[in-house]
Each structure stands twice: as C-alpha cells, then as structure tokens.
Scaffold this motif. Structure first.
Motif, PDB file in Angstrom:
ATOM      1  N   GLU A  45      91.106 -19.372-120.411  1.00  0.00           N
ATOM      2  CA  GLU A  45      91.865 -20.597-120.116  1.00  0.00           C
ATOM      3  C   GLU A  45      92.912 -20.876-121.189  1.00  0.00           C
ATOM      4  OE1 GLU A  45      89.928 -24.216-119.281  1.00  0.00           O
ATOM      5  OE2 GLU A  45      89.092 -23.521-117.362  1.00  0.00           O
ATOM      6  N   ARG A  46      92.564 -20.616-122.418  1.00  0.00           N
ATOM      7  CA  ARG A  46      93.505 -20.886-123.505  1.00  0.00           C
ATOM      8  C   ARG A  46      94.601 -19.836-123.574  1.00  0.00           C
ATOM      9  NH1 ARG A  46      90.537 -23.528-128.587  1.00  0.00           N
ATOM     10  NH2 ARG A  46      89.231 -24.989-127.449  1.00  0.00           N
ATOM     11  N   SER A  47      94.283 -18.653-123.087  1.00  0.00           N
ATOM     12  CA  SER A  47      95.266 -17.578-123.165  1.00  0.00           C
ATOM     13  C   SER A  47      96.352 -17.764-122.122  1.00  0.00           C
ATOM     14  CB  SER A  47      94.579 -16.235-122.955  1.00  0.00           C
ATOM     15  OG  SER A  47      94.286 -16.051-121.571  1.00  0.00           O
ATOM     16  N   ASP A  48      96.021 -18.508-121.071  1.00  0.00           N
ATOM     17  CA  ASP A  48      96.957 -18.582-119.960  1.00  0.00           C
ATOM     18  C   ASP A  48      96.814 -19.927-119.266  1.00  0.00           C
ATOM     19  OD1 ASP A  48      98.439 -18.390-117.680  1.00  0.00           O
ATOM     20  OD2 ASP A  48      97.270 -16.745-116.790  1.00  0.00           O
ATOM     21  N   PRO A  49      97.788 -20.797-119.421  1.00  0.00           N
ATOM     22  CA  PRO A  49      97.686 -22.118-118.793  1.00  0.00           C
ATOM     23  C   PRO A  49      97.570 -22.024-117.274  1.00  0.00           C
ATOM     24  CG  PRO A  49      99.861 -21.785-119.785  1.00  0.00           C
ATOM     25  CD  PRO A  49      99.034 -20.610-120.168  1.00  0.00           C
ATOM     26  N   HIS A  50      97.936 -20.864-116.701  1.00  0.00           N
ATOM     27  CA  HIS A  50      97.870 -20.719-115.253  1.00  0.00           C
ATOM     28  C   HIS A  50      96.660 -19.905-114.819  1.00  0.00           C
ATOM     29  CE1 HIS A  50     101.719 -22.558-115.325  1.00  0.00           C
ATOM     30  NE2 HIS A  50     102.228 -21.583-116.057  1.00  0.00           N
ATOM     31  N   HIS A  51      95.718 -19.779-115.695  1.00  0.00           N
ATOM     32  CA  HIS A  51      94.517 -19.003-115.365  1.00  0.00           C
ATOM     33  C   HIS A  51      93.862 -19.535-114.085  1.00  0.00           C
ATOM     34  CE1 HIS A  51      90.691 -16.915-115.790  1.00  0.00           C
ATOM     35  NE2 HIS A  51      90.078 -18.074-115.627  1.00  0.00           N
ATOM     36  N   ILE A  52      93.567 -18.633-113.169  1.00  0.00           N
ATOM     37  CA  ILE A  52      92.890 -19.022-111.923  1.00  0.00           C
ATOM     38  C   ILE A  52      91.392 -18.822-112.109  1.00  0.00           C
ATOM     39  CG2 ILE A  52      92.609 -18.503-109.478  1.00  0.00           C
ATOM     40  CD1 ILE A  52      95.549 -17.364-109.698  1.00  0.00           C
ATOM     41  N   PRO A  53      90.625 -19.904-111.987  1.00  0.00           N
ATOM     42  CA  PRO A  53      89.189 -19.762-112.243  1.00  0.00           C
ATOM     43  C   PRO A  53      88.526 -18.862-111.219  1.00  0.00           C
ATOM     44  CG  PRO A  53      89.698 -21.975-111.446  1.00  0.00           C
ATOM     45  CD  PRO A  53      91.010 -21.287-111.660  1.00  0.00           C
ATOM     46  N   ILE A  87      86.236 -20.145-120.338  1.00  0.00           N
ATOM     47  CA  ILE A  87      86.746 -21.461-120.732  1.00  0.00           C
ATOM     48  C   ILE A  87      87.474 -21.406-122.073  1.00  0.00           C
ATOM     49  CG2 ILE A  87      86.069 -23.821-121.383  1.00  0.00           C
ATOM     50  CD1 ILE A  87      85.781 -23.229-118.376  1.00  0.00           C
ATOM     51  N   PHE A  88      86.881 -20.735-123.031  1.00  0.00           N
ATOM     52  CA  PHE A  88      87.436 -20.823-124.389  1.00  0.00           C
ATOM     53  C   PHE A  88      88.445 -19.722-124.712  1.00  0.00           C
ATOM     54  CE2 PHE A  88      83.293 -23.142-125.097  1.00  0.00           C
ATOM     55  CZ  PHE A  88      83.893 -24.395-125.155  1.00  0.00           C
ATOM     56  N   VAL A  89      88.435 -18.625-123.938  1.00  0.00           N
ATOM     57  CA  VAL A  89      89.401 -17.555-124.203  1.00  0.00           C
ATOM     58  C   VAL A  89      90.430 -17.473-123.070  1.00  0.00           C
ATOM     59  CG1 VAL A  89      89.715 -15.088-124.615  1.00  0.00           C
ATOM     60  CG2 VAL A  89      87.736 -16.295-125.608  1.00  0.00           C
ATOM     61  N   SER A 139      77.004 -25.795-120.719  1.00  0.00           N
ATOM     62  CA  SER A 139      75.692 -26.120-121.288  1.00  0.00           C
ATOM     63  C   SER A 139      75.651 -27.562-121.781  1.00  0.00           C
ATOM     64  CB  SER A 139      75.370 -25.180-122.441  1.00  0.00           C
ATOM     65  OG  SER A 139      76.448 -25.148-123.364  1.00  0.00           O
ATOM     66  N   TYR A 140      76.579 -27.875-122.708  1.00  0.00           N
ATOM     67  CA  TYR A 140      76.531 -29.221-123.298  1.00  0.00           C
ATOM     68  C   TYR A 140      77.879 -29.661-123.849  1.00  0.00           C
ATOM     69  CZ  TYR A 140      75.742 -26.271-127.467  1.00  0.00           C
ATOM     70  OH  TYR A 140      75.832 -25.310-128.446  1.00  0.00           O
ATOM     71  N   TYR A 141      78.959 -29.056-123.410  1.00  0.00           N
ATOM     72  CA  TYR A 141      80.275 -29.379-123.963  1.00  0.00           C
ATOM     73  C   TYR A 141      80.886 -30.544-123.197  1.00  0.00           C
ATOM     74  CZ  TYR A 141      79.709 -25.092-126.538  1.00  0.00           C
ATOM     75  OH  TYR A 141      79.217 -24.125-127.391  1.00  0.00           O
ATOM     76  N   ASP A 142      80.655 -31.754-123.701  1.00  0.00           N
ATOM     77  CA  ASP A 142      81.185 -32.934-123.027  1.00  0.00           C
ATOM     78  C   ASP A 142      82.698 -32.897-122.954  1.00  0.00           C
ATOM     79  OD1 ASP A 142      78.731 -34.399-122.486  1.00  0.00           O
ATOM     80  OD2 ASP A 142      78.542 -34.554-124.654  1.00  0.00           O
ATOM     81  N   ALA A 143      83.319 -32.294-123.939  1.00  0.00           N
ATOM     82  CA  ALA A 143      84.777 -32.259-123.940  1.00  0.00           C
ATOM     83  C   ALA A 143      85.307 -31.368-122.823  1.00  0.00           C
ATOM     84  CB  ALA A 143      85.293 -31.792-125.302  1.00  0.00           C
ATOM     85  N   VAL A 144      84.510 -30.435-122.366  1.00  0.00           N
ATOM     86  CA  VAL A 144      84.940 -29.578-121.251  1.00  0.00           C
ATOM     87  C   VAL A 144      84.748 -30.306-119.922  1.00  0.00           C
ATOM     88  CG1 VAL A 144      84.453 -27.419-120.023  1.00  0.00           C
ATOM     89  CG2 VAL A 144      84.520 -27.445-122.522  1.00  0.00           C
ATOM     90  N   GLY A 145      83.776 -31.203-119.894  1.00  0.00           N
ATOM     91  CA  GLY A 145      83.521 -31.953-118.661  1.00  0.00           C
ATOM     92  C   GLY A 145      82.043 -32.188-118.448  1.00  0.00           C
TER      93      GLY A 145
END
Lengths: 440, 440, 440, 440
Positions: B79-87, B75-77, B98-104
């Motif tokens: 995804e930020r490195s590549d806007p087209h990152h395929i999960p 999520i933090f590396v 865990s608890y990152y409301d900003a992530v979802g």
C-alpha cells in the motif's frame, strides 16, 4: 434382547400385525437410503471448512451432525443387533454422543467446533460403513421387529438434524462479514399477502396427542381428552410487514408489552428486530433494507412470514395486537380440522425460506413455512412415561423451561411433520425458523 | 513518503551507508523467499480443518496466521509503495488486522476460528500474489530504502508468527481427546541432565538494549546503562524432574509460595502441574505418565527442561528453592558474556520440543529450548519512543501487566533471536514454551 | 519467641540501641492511643448502616476495617505476647483475616458486606478490649523490643486503613442515588492554579529505598543504587481543567493514546471521564457540572488536581501531552532533593479533598493531595526478602500486575508518608485519590 | 378516576353490593392496622444491620421490604386518592419500586443491600406516615370503593412480603459463619411421621380457579373447567428421612433421575442435599448432622417435611420413587374436596418451621408447612387478562419459565392462602419453604 422391546413405545404396536414383514423391511430400507442421502446432499454444498463452524454453543458443526446421526444408528441399532459389534472408532462413542448419559460421558457441547479430527472425509467413511451395515442387517430378514423400529426412530431423528444443519449453518454464516450464501436461491416475486382474517373454532371436548398406530415420538403420547373454550386463529402467519409496524410503534421499547424475562433478554442482547434483519443505519426502526437468508442477503419483503423471532417477541407482538398466541391444543385441533394437509413450504421444495401463501379463505400455512410458537409450556402429557432404555432420554428430560412450537418450517422434511408433532425451544431461542400465528 | 521514514527506527540507520544497495536487495529478496516458504511449510502438514482451529481467544487459527502475516506486507509495504495499489480483497483489511487501530477496525479476535471463508485455498492464493508483488517491487530497484526496512520488519514479524503457529496448534490439538500429533517426532534417548550449578556474575555498570546498528524491535531500544548487583544464575534450565519435586512437596497447595494473584489463577483453573502433563489418575502428584508434545503423547522425561508454565509457577518454584528468577538485565549481561552463541534447540532443528543440554560446565541453554521468565515487568526502556505511524502500535501499547521472557525456544527461528530480544506475556500465560532459569 | 525477631526487618535494628527503652514505650503508647482514636473518629460520623456498606469486592465495609485493624494487634501482638491469650471471639480469627494464609482461612472478601453480625457495637467492644490489653502489655515494660516493633507495624497498618475507610465509604455513597456526604466540607475559594512548568533534574547514580534506621515497610528495602538519566518533572499535579482539555480533544475516543488493556477497560466500563465526575447530559464531553466529594456533590473546579483516575487514564493523558509519567525512582530523587517536606493536603487537614497549590516556583505537591501514578511496576527491590513469619505476606505477594504510586493523598495521615513509600494498585483502579504528575 | 375501576378485577364485583359500606370500611381499617403491625413485628427482632442484608439478587433486605410495601400504598392508594398528594420523599418512588415499569424506572434489584440511606429509622417514619394517611382516608368515608379494593390488594401484597422477610433473612443469616438465629424457637419433640399412603381421586370434569366473589389475584382467574384423569396423591408431605434415602441411594449422582437443566444446576452449584442441610464432613451422604432453621442450627429430624428444595430436586425425587408431582389442578381439586381447611403450620403459629402431621388417615398437610411444587408451568388461565393499569404488571409478566407451587408454608399468614392460590418460582429456586407431595 428385551431392552429393545420398549422402543416399540415410539411405534404403535397396533401396526405390527397389520404390515407384511417383508414389505416393511423393503420399504424401510428404501426410506433409510433416501433419507440418509438427503443429509449427505445437504452437506455437499459446503466446504470442509464450513462443516467445522460452530458459532454458538446451541449450534453444532455440520460435520458433527453428520457423525452424530450415524452414531445414533451405530449405538442404538448395530450395537444392539450384535453383541460383538466392532465399533468404527471406539472414540466416537464419546465424541458424538449428544446427551445420552446412559450411553456414557459426552464431549463438551460447546467445543464441538474444535474437532478438526476426525476429518470430514473420515466422517464420510463412517456414514458409508454404518449405512452398509444397517442395510445389510435390515435386508437380511434376521433382525427382529424391535430393531426395525429403532431404525424408524433413527430416521425421524435424522430428519430433525437435517433441519438443524440448515439453521446452524445459517447462523454460522451470519457471523461472517461476507454473509456467504448456503446456495443460490431464486428470489420469489413480490405478491401481496392476503388479508389477515379470523377463523372461528367452537370449544368443547377434544382429543389430542398421537394415536397408537404409526410412528410418533414419546412426547406426543398418550392421546387424551382436553377441554377447549371457543377460540379464533389468525388465517395465516404474521408477515414481516405487520411485524415492522410493531417495531415502528416502538414495540421493542415498551416494557409493558413484554414478559419480564423477555425484557431482560432484549436489553442484554440489544434486540431491536428479528434475527437476520440488517439495518444499515443502526438506529433504523421498522423495515430493514436487507434480510439474511440461506441464499445470502436479500431485499426485505414485507409479505413474507416473519421468522427468527423468540417466544418473547412473538408474545409481545401478540400483546401489542391485543391478541395472544394459540395453545398447542388449539393449534392441533385446527390442524386436524383442516385435514392436516401439509401444503406449505418444506425442505423438499428447496426454497429454504418461508413461503408466502396466496390462499384467500380458510386457514392457511398451518404446516411448513415457519414454526408457530404456542403459549403452551413443553410438559409431559397426562400419563406420559419414558422408555426404560437410554432412549428414555430422547425427549423427557427437556420438559422444563421450554415452549412448544407446532407445524414445521421451510427447513423441515415434509414427511417428518404431523398434527401431533411437538417441537420445543427455550423462549429466548431465535435461530430456528420460528414465527407467529395469532389467536384470541 | 515521509511516513515511511520513521520505520527506520527499527533498523539502525548506521547500516544504511555501509551496505551495497544492490546486494542488500538481493539478500533481502532471498531471505523474504526463504522465510515466507518456511511459514508455508509449517502449515503444510496440517489439514484444512486443522488450520481453522482456535481453541481459546489467545490463540489464532493457522489460516489466520497465514493471512495476517501476508496482510502485514500488503498493508505496510504494498500500500505504501503504490497509492493505487488494488487490494487482493478489500475485506481482508478488516479480517486480518490483528490490533492496528490506525489501520482500521478489526474482526473480533475471539471469533477468528469462525471464518470458514475465505478458504485456506484462497489464503494460499493471497500469499502467492502478495509474495510476487513484494519480490517484484523489491527487485525492481525502484523502492526506497525505507520500504526495504519495512520488509525487514515484516520478516521478523513473520518469524514471530511461525512460533505462534506451533504453540497455537499444539494447544488446539490438546483439546482433542485423540491428542493428534503435529508430526512424527523422534523421541530423544534418555540422558541424565548435568548437575545444576551456580554461575557467578560480578555486578556493576552494564549496557543493555540494542545498539543502533542492525535490526531490532523498538522495545529493545534505546541502549542504556544499568547498575547490577552481583548475582548468580543457574547453569541450565530447570528440568521436569526438579519441577516434579516441587509438586511432590505440595508446591501447588502452599499459598505461601505463590503470588496472591497466581494463587487465584491456580485455584480458579485447578492447576496441579504444567500444561500438557497428563496424570492418568487425577489425584496424581509428582511426575505424570505422559506429556503432550507436537509429536503427540510421549513418556515423561525427567531430564528435559520443564516448560509450559506460567510466570506464577516459575516464581513459586523459585521461591520454594529459596531462589528467585533473573531480571531481564541480568539475563542479558550473562548472554552477552557467554558470547551470545545460539547453541540450543531452535525451530530450525525440527525437534519441536525443548532439548537436553549435555554441557557440564559454564552456563548452558541461554538460547533456545524454552523461553526464560524473568522477574522484569515489560516496560519501556528510558527514552523509549514509538514510531509515529501505525507501526507505533507494534509493541508499545502492550507495556502493562506483562512479564519479559528471554532467549527463545525450540519453536523460535534461530536467526530471529538476539541477546537484547524481549518477549513478553501476561504472567498467567502457559501455552508458550516457557521455562525456568534460577537466580540468586 | 524467635519468630518475633524477624519482624525487626520492618524496623531498622540500628534504632534499637539509640533509643531509651522507657521513653520509647511511652511514646509508642501515646501514638498507639492517638492513632487508634483517629480511626474511631473517622467512623464516628457514619451510621450503623453506613458502616456495613461494601459497594464492590475491592472495598470493605467500615466495620470490617475497624475490626481487621484490631485483629492485626490481637493476632500479631497479643497472641505472640502470651501463648495463653484468650481470644475476644474465636470466630474473629477467620472473619477479619484479610489475606494471611499462614494465619488460617479467610472469610470471602467479596462477602464482607454480608456480616450483619458481629454488630458495630460488638466491634467497638473488641477495639476497646484489645486496646486495653495492648496498652497494658506495652506499659508493663515486660514486652520485648520485637513486640514493640510489631505494634509499630500495626500502627502503620492502621493508618493505611484510615485512608481506605475514606476511599471505600466514598465509593459506597457514590452508589446511592442521593449522593450522601460523609460530612459537611467547606468549599475552597476559586483560585487559579499556577502555570505548569518543567523542573529539571540531572541524571546519574542515585540511592533509593529506605535506610536501615527508622520504620519502613519491607517493600522499601533494601536501599540501593540506581542510574537515572536526566529528566524533567511537572511543577505541580495536573488539574481538572487540563484534564478536561484531554477529554474535549476526544482523549477517551482515541485508541492510539491508550495502552491496549486500558482501552479494553475503558470500553467495557464505558469510561468517559474520571470516576466521580457527573455530567447531567450523558453525552457531555469536557468539564462536568458536578463532582462527587466526601462533602457530597460540589461544583466542578478546574483548578483542583484531577484525581480518581486509573493508571491507564494517567498514561493516556501523558501521551496526549507528548510526555510520560515519572518512574518511581525519579519521583523519589525529586522528593529527596526537595527536602521531603510534606507540605500538601493530608488527612490531618480535614479537607478530605485534594488541595490547590499556590506555589509559583519550584516543585509543588509532591506530597499529599493525590497519589501520583508512576510508570514503575510494583516489583521487589534487588535483594528484597520477606519476613519468614506470617508478616511475610504483608507486601511481597502482591508484586505482580500493579503499578507504584507515590506521595500520599488528602486521605493519608501526614506522618504515614515518606519519600521512600511505595503504594501500589492495579492499573485499572480508580477509587483511590490517584492523580497525575507529568515527566519527560 | 376511571383508572381505579379496573382494579376491581382483583375483587369480585359481586361482593360490592352484598356488604354494608360502613362495616366494610371499619373491617378493612382493622385488618389494615393488624397486618401492617405484623410486618413491623417481624422486623422488630432484627438489628439495624440485619435489616440491610441482601445475600443474593433474588432476596431483598428487610428494610427494603418494609419500605416497598409502604410504597405500594403510597403509589397505588394515596397518589390516586389525591392528585395533589405530597410524596414522603420523591426519591422513594424510584428506590422502592420493585418492577412496575409503568410507575417509572427502578433502582437496580441486585444493589438493594447498598442503600444505607434512607435509614431504618426513616423507613419507620415512612411507614407511620403512610399508615396514618391511609387510615385517615379510609375512615373518612370519602374514598370510593375502588380505592378500598386497592387497599385490599395492598394487604395481600403485604402478606406476600411477610413471607419473603422470613425466607430472605434466613438466607442472609445462612451466609454468616455464626449461623445466627432469627429468634429462639422451641424444638418440637420427636414424633414418628404417619405412614405414607395413597389417596385416590376420581377423574372427570372439574372447575378450577377463583370464583368472582371474594378477593383473589388475577392469576387465579377466570374460573374454568378442566378434565382430570383419575389420580392418587400422597397422604402427606415427603419427610426429611424419606428424602435422605434418595440421597443415600445416590440420587444426586444419577443423571437419569434429573431433568437435563436440573442436572446442569446441580453440577454448577454442587448440590448434594437440600439447602440448609449441614454435613460436617463434606462427603457425607444421607442425613446431615444439623439443619439450619430460623431458630439457628438444630439437630436433623427425619420426621419433618423436607423443604428448601428446587423443583428439579422434587422432580428427581418423585422419579426415583417411580411417581410424579401433582398438577396444580389435581392439587386444587384435592384441596377443595378436603374442605379447604387450613390446618397446617402457618406464620401465625410462630413455629417458623414446617410442622409434622400426626394425622393417620385421609389427606394431610395440604395447607401450610411447606409449599408443594406442582408439575404445572405458571401460565395464564384461558381467558386471563391483566388489569389495564400499572397493576397489570403484578403477575402476568412473570408467566414464563416458572412452576406453580400450592398450599402455603409455615411462613405464610394463614388468612392469605386459598385453594385457588398460585405461587410460582423458577425451577431452580431453593430459598423458599418448598417441599414435595407425590402423585401418581
């Protein structure tokens, strides 16, 4: 070995003379092997991790079911057969004791999912070892009839847990956001359910309960007479589509339709539909888009029997239809009259979901498909008495605050069910395949 | 990519110019590989079933730790490195947050033990895939410094979860009546602990908190001046034997020694000794026969540091000794003065249990062995501000109703700890390796 | 009578020589009579039934407050003055003990509302009897100074309960669907609050805490030096109108603004606005139609200070404004600098609701109106030690998981408050008159 | 006024023709005045504060009982008699609605003790006002018979609450460490209970339930035939002394004697004896020193009927004696056969405690003294249907998870009870005067 004698309470002593002992042993051994294998097969599709799931205190991990059913044979058969029996693992006596206080203390029910050890592999070895010892003793010809009767009881017990394995894993998977399938199931074609009709039964004096011949649980005995008024039963189980009309008519929002305690459950648990119905939009009323099954998510089918409802919902539905639920005696008389032919969908079919009847006349679906809530409290029959041994705890101590269900479900082995069979759950329970037949 | 910039809050920007970029990438890649491998190794001794255990809502299954630390990099590396990152799997964003409301939204914490799917095997594949992608991007030389700083943060985060893997599985095994060992541990020989002495420190103006060079968490910043009165610290951690005197003197039965809320916890939870002490006779007061460790049950050793106690117990013990606990600033000043040499028992030693010091003079055991409860509430330092991004949720939102612990434990990686490092737990928490140093 | 001596901890011993003993006795007797009468007066408007209300475990019935404050004088003054003291009723020792374990066991806090006996009339007689005995002893001239100091302490204790009588009955009436008024209150005219400005304070070394002269609670001692960075404080309390902007901007729906534990409280308790705000339409966001006061329901006034909010809400509001809350030391320095003039609305005014300031320059509302949440945890000052006697339980044992509030409120007696006064509540508490001053 | 008609369900329509309307009105008015006065008298000994007590959610304050019984007449009689009826206070419709969803929402049951307003004085005025209006309408001769039947129902309802006033205040006083007496009661002289004998009853077809003539509740209808096996009943209620033998024989420590759910209650609630038994030494087994009664603490009397026990305890006791509890039909047949003479201790006697029988032959104590737990679940009789109006909620919606009690108690008005009367409580309830008669 006098304490073994009373177990014959479960088996009619009339049978003892009638059957050839050697034949009996052979046939029992064959059934033992077959039924134990089915349990193993039911777990075989699951991963080691799946077998550890315990999604609520009412359910148990599959691994625990595998161990507990084996424990039953070790404690009640092997231990009694040989005072010098060496336990497979002394700790198991404690770990896999469900509720037999006379056997000793029990590992807390709600924490069964926290037993990563013993491993599933070890439980597999436990099963194989006990199976061999039982079969060996059984075929030796040296075991008294009373021990054989305990094996018989153990097999019926095993079949009860086969059903629980399926209902418990279904509940466990429901909590996973990916909604895994227990296994691939073919989706039945769409067929319109036959009309709901009323079948009349004349009242009078009737005999209910299990006769002394053949196996039955203690709670089915003694056979006794009851007086029944005349009554009518619905010709088939209530369908999803019919139940959706109840929801659409605000059935879940009208306290006048509900028992007071049921309304409290509905409110606390936010019930808006049967368990396993999934409305994509939360506020959705009526039919859902999808229903969770042991085959994973499946499109809603209005013609299937409704199931996974509590007694409270069944009762409210019946009241909304200006009907009621049958009593367990009414159900039993109808079943006997119908010839007790177990025609519905059982575990053996492999469908793992309530089936649709196509029967257009007479009473249908009395057996299989979905358990039928009755309006009878689970209480002892007149003259009921429990076995003196630990097995006295099998049924009797649960005779409070539970309602009787009849007829078996798509997760019940066909040869496990009888017209006199009494299943029971608290009125709020929803994770069994429990449905509705109307009466009036 | 401006939102990556602020993460440099965690890493002193002073460093950026000083280090050769290529060297930095290489060294980071080497550390990435090494630290990620250690996590995997920690889980390697556990069975698939062990990795699913969640014995209370505060703990997490090992499988979840393995996935969540990987999620952090995705999520933090990635995804930020590549806007087209395929999960790797779109559902993981939810499952392992865990608890990152900003992530979802987040899968409910208390139900992490109910995820039999994805399997441990799949999580292994997840780790390998993300590892490759991170290493590939890192070594490519195309990633900006800010991304590298996020990897740095991810490694420190990973090390925190290495400690939790051990404390959580210890708690999980404690619930099993067989008390399984995480692995075989050699039992240290019996050595008498050196005398408890008082080390004097002169008061005055002191600087505390992390300087801008080098990695530190946001909660260690900014570095600032405090005024300290003169104080004395105990020369070593309090031992089991000393703590047993407190118990023998009815320390758990005297409300005057306890904070009011601590007394309520003690009463509700029936605390009579540290977690993991086992008295065969329940009423036993004083030393237990056995203590549960990651190596299984072990004989009680009076000379080891006491651990697995809550802040409430540490505070009551100190009051009973007519002392107090140190403040976090006192501790930090003593640690700096001692040269910050991390001499104690850390994860790296493989002992997995607090060690005994043999040091007869000066201050010992400041680092490693057991976390030291301080009497400082976990609050922001003056001028503290959080990162603007999701990572602002890393520490700041927990700054209430928690107390600071210092120094690391036998389950902390040695290169993870610092003099300025602030760990924090609610005052009732007992499942960490938390112990006592006295002050006055 | 050595155990009386240490109570002088609460009273600076410096005072003892400075004051004429006879004058001191007279003045103390006069204050005793006056303060005790105020308590009685506060209860006089309530019916016998009102005085029994306990709407949650945190609050106490007014009858209980009346009895407990009297108990304090009987146990700590009369019993110590005379070893042969005959108790008014031996059961009262148990019934009206709040939390003094050293005095003996306590009637359960949550059940105080279930004491229909003793009656309010009997408690009235209890008050009169103890009052007479205290005044008699006090004026006799035979009581040592230490006993007089205990009376002094008892009066400050009495004043704390005067405030609680009001906050507790307010909460009790709030639960009644008729929203009764404690008494008729005139509604202040509408005045626009002055602009919110920033007042600058220079940092540096500052002394905080109570000096040895004059009365103070143990938790205000010892006076000690702290280092403060430069800071700014808001010129007045945050108003209802300003707080309504926070709500309108979805402040209660943004987890990024909240401490993690605060978010959990907000979710569990469905907080959408301060306590006592009433939106006729539940979904209403922003300003409510009405606010519940001790004078009953009243129209919302945007210019009043916001109050009845938890620390979590105060903290979230400050974060939304990109500010923070003051530390208790910052507040204290500002109060000292402002001359500590207690200019705000206090209990004495009879308004029983936070007042609006009209002050256009300088810092306003430091004292009175509403307690100000600080971002300081309630912890012992360096060198703090408790009295050895039962009174050691007065404050010290609550020093965990609470936050400090400063300045007093509209329900605080004016002569009860000081610049060094430390009030404290758990961060979720909302039923006190607690508000917000911003800092940055 | 068609919706009034169906209330005649409660009153046999056969009666309507048989009785002279004027006589009927007069007699009803006389009974109305008398029964309402008794309620008032029951509350008259209590202080205003006593009348506010609510010691658990199951109980209600006496003030609430006084108001609710009045509400019943206002809502179901006055409102129906006059579409323009002006309510005494519109809020009362909500405040004093017990559970009639069709009437509207209800003030939360568990918070009834928090209504300091309206005052007891206001409730007194409410009673007087409604009484006058009812009497006025009743005597006017203009009210239809259906309204008169509703008054009849209201009087039976009032009598039910008379019993609850006593059981609820007893429970409320029990929580007060001073154990107040409701009023002074003379202690009966010590008399040895007659021997426990078995009375035989022949089985066969029997009619149970209320005939259509005379008042009865809907749950007693319709009268119908049942089949009974032969049975025996104990000649009197089980005594304290007999029950103490059960305790002395470790009855509370043997799970084999208990229903599984009963064992869970016993464990969670730490039951060791009936409610209101007081052992000075906690570990005491067997007879207590003292028993709490409505006359305060009283010495234990082994010859009195045991009461204040749950169904679980009654059932365990019976099992220990190798007996069982009667079914409700067995009890009813025995009562009818005995001539239904209501010879026991009722509210009218003023003893307020179960009496001792001196009867040496035949069956004794069927009526009065203590309610007798039966082993019958509280379920609808075959053909049961509820009234269509709000009064349909009176009984039917509670027909789940409750057990039937028969015969009335020392707190029941004598003219309230009948052979067909069905009382019901959940199996864990203990605060009623509930005792044991054995069957086999």
């Amino acid at each position: 070995m006098s304490d073994i004698q009373e177990i014959s309470y479960f088996i009619g002593t009339d049978d003892h003379d009638a059957i050839d002992p050697t034949e009996h042993r052979k046939s029992l051994a064959e059934r033992f092997a077959r039924i134990r294998a089915i349990t193993k097969e039911l777990a075989a599709r699951l991963s080691v991790e799946d077998c550890m799931l315990q999604s609520m205190p009412d359910t148990s991990p599959v691994k625990w079911h595998l161990a507990h059913t084996t424990w039953f044979f070790e404690i009640f058969v092997l231990e009694r057969s040989d005072p010098h029996h060496i336990p497979f693992d002394p700790q198991y006596r404690y770990l896999f004791n469900s509720y037999y206080d006379a056997v000793g203390p029990q590992y807390p029910r709600a924490r069964r999912g926290l037993l990563s050890r013993p491993s599933l592999t070890e439980i597999g070895a436990y099963r194989r070892t006990v199976d061999e010892q039982v079969l060996c003793g059984l075929l030796s010809g040296r075991w008294p009839r009373a021990l054989l009767d305990l094996i018989e009881l153990g097999l019926h017990h095993e079949q009860q847990h086969q059903e629980l394995i399926l209902t418990d894993i279904k509940h466990g998977f429901w909590g996973n956001p990916d909604f895994p399938a227990y296994r691939m199931l073919s989706v039945p074609e769409i067929k319109t359910a036959p009309d709901h009709q009323w079948i009349e039964y004349e009242g009078g004096r009737a005999m209910v309960g299990a006769a002394s011949a053949g196996f039955s649980f203690d709670n089915e005995r003694p056979r006794h007479a009851v007086l029944l008024p005349s009554f009518e039963l619905g010709s088939r189980l209530v369908t999803n589509g019919e139940y959706a009309e109840f929801i659409a008519d605000h059935g879940y929002d009208r306290p006048d339709l509900w028992l007071s305690e049921g309304w409290a459950w509905r409110s606390r648990e936010h019930w808006k539909a049967p368990l396993y119905w999934l409305h994509e939009e939360k506020s959705g009323r009526g039919s859902p888009e999808r229903v969770f099954t042991l085959g994973g998510m499946r499109a809603f089918d209005a013609n299937e029997p409704v199931c996974h409802i509590s007694y409270f919902e069944a009762d409210a539905y019946a009241r909304w239809r200006k009907c009621r639920l049958p009593t367990e005696h009414e159900w039993e008389c109808a079943a006997v009259k119908s010839g007790s032919s177990r025609a519905g969908t059982f575990l053996d079919s492999g469908l793992l979901h309530p089936g649709k009847t196509m029967q257009n006349s007479g009473i249908a679906q009395l057996f299989g498909d979905a358990w039928e809530w009755t309006q009878s409290a689970y209480l002892p029959y007149p003259g009921f008495c429990t076995a003196e041994s630990e097995l006295g705890e099998y049924n009797g101590k649960f005779m409070i605050n539970q309602m009787v269900l009849r007829g078996g479900s798509c997760a019940t082995p066909r040869d496990h069910i009888r017209s006199t069979y009494r299943n029971f759950f608290p009125p709020h329970a929803r994770w069994q395949f429990s449905g509705i037949r109307l009466a009036r």
